[in-house]
Design an enzyme around this catalytic site. Sequence first.
Site, PDB file in Angstrom:
ATOM      1  N   GLU A  49       0.751  -1.285   0.091  1.00 32.70           N
ATOM      2  CA  GLU A  49       0.011   0.057  -0.133  1.00 32.70           C
ATOM      3  C   GLU A  49       0.777   1.428  -0.104  1.00 32.70           C
ATOM      4  O   GLU A  49       2.067   1.205   0.590  1.00 32.70           O
ATOM      5  CB  GLU A  49      -0.922   0.179   1.248  1.00 32.70           C
ATOM      6  CG  GLU A  49      -2.280  -0.878   1.089  1.00 32.70           C
ATOM      7  CD  GLU A  49      -2.148  -2.180   1.654  1.00 32.70           C
ATOM      8  OE1 GLU A  49      -2.724  -3.206   1.413  1.00 32.70           O
ATOM      9  OE2 GLU A  49      -1.095  -2.366   2.653  1.00 32.70           O
ATOM     10  N   THR A  50       0.200   2.328  -0.519  1.00 28.62           N
ATOM     11  CA  THR A  50       0.998   3.551  -0.629  1.00 28.62           C
ATOM     12  C   THR A  50      -0.307   4.559  -0.365  1.00 28.62           C
ATOM     13  O   THR A  50      -1.457   4.192  -0.715  1.00 28.62           O
ATOM     14  CB  THR A  50       1.393   3.874  -2.129  1.00 28.62           C
ATOM     15  OG1 THR A  50       2.617   3.248  -2.428  1.00 28.62           O
ATOM     16  CG2 THR A  50       1.926   5.536  -1.863  1.00 28.62           C
TER      17      THR A  50
END
Length: 280
Positions: A49-50
């Site tokens: 995830e970002t």
Amino acid sequence: MSPRERPFAQVDVFSDTRYLGNPVAVVLDGDGVDERDMARLAAWTNLSETTFVVPPSSGEADYALRVFTPGGEIPFAGHPTLGTAHAWLEAGGVPKSPGTVVQECGAGLVAVRRSASGLGFRAPRPRRTGPLDADHVDRIARALRVGRERIVAHQWVDNGPGWAAVRLASAAEVLALEPDDHHLRRLMLGVVGPHPPGSPLSFEVRAFGLPAGVREDPVTGSLHAGLAQWLIGDGTAPPAYRAGQGARLGRHGVVAVETQGEDIWISGESVTCVRGTVHL
């Protein structure tokens, strides 16, 4: 909007030792960033995830969060919630309510607080619960390369990413799994099994998320939240316990689960590994 330097951090979550947990990339000023650029950066970081901190629409929230996997945006994820709160506080963020950070996201408002086990989030209400249908369980058995009889229980534990979960008889069985990617490709799947009595950890967990572009996730807060609601709810787990994840990937993630009233909190240590700026 022209690209500019924006504050950035990469935080290791569910570990107090750098590079042994699950990293999340955090853009601390995502205001005005185009959605396509958010997705492009998430694909480029190639992390599970970002996240992008943006202004909230709710007056109760300290910030809103957009969460992207390499495969696209999702409404909620656990370790990005904790990693973002860690980076935001470290960068000087001051919550409106002392001691509690309130995050706005696709799952609604999520509270984050500090405990003896590190930062923790209150598990959001599940979007889907109940047992899986027989065909789904059969697909999971094929994906895990196990006989159907080895799946001792199953449940939807979806709080945003789409998790389905199965329980095996032991942590050793969970760690020994060698899944088939062909059958995994359409499954957001968590697998859990108990450690022997007296072990420092109560359960071992593995998470497979090929639809989100993540073959196996090192440590997965959203899945642990859904698992805790299931396992505590049916009496399989005590109201407070610790679970491990990531051993097969060379990580040593530890997730602390605590029940307070009707709320379940998912906590863990976090440590910053990278701090700087990103051009967006």
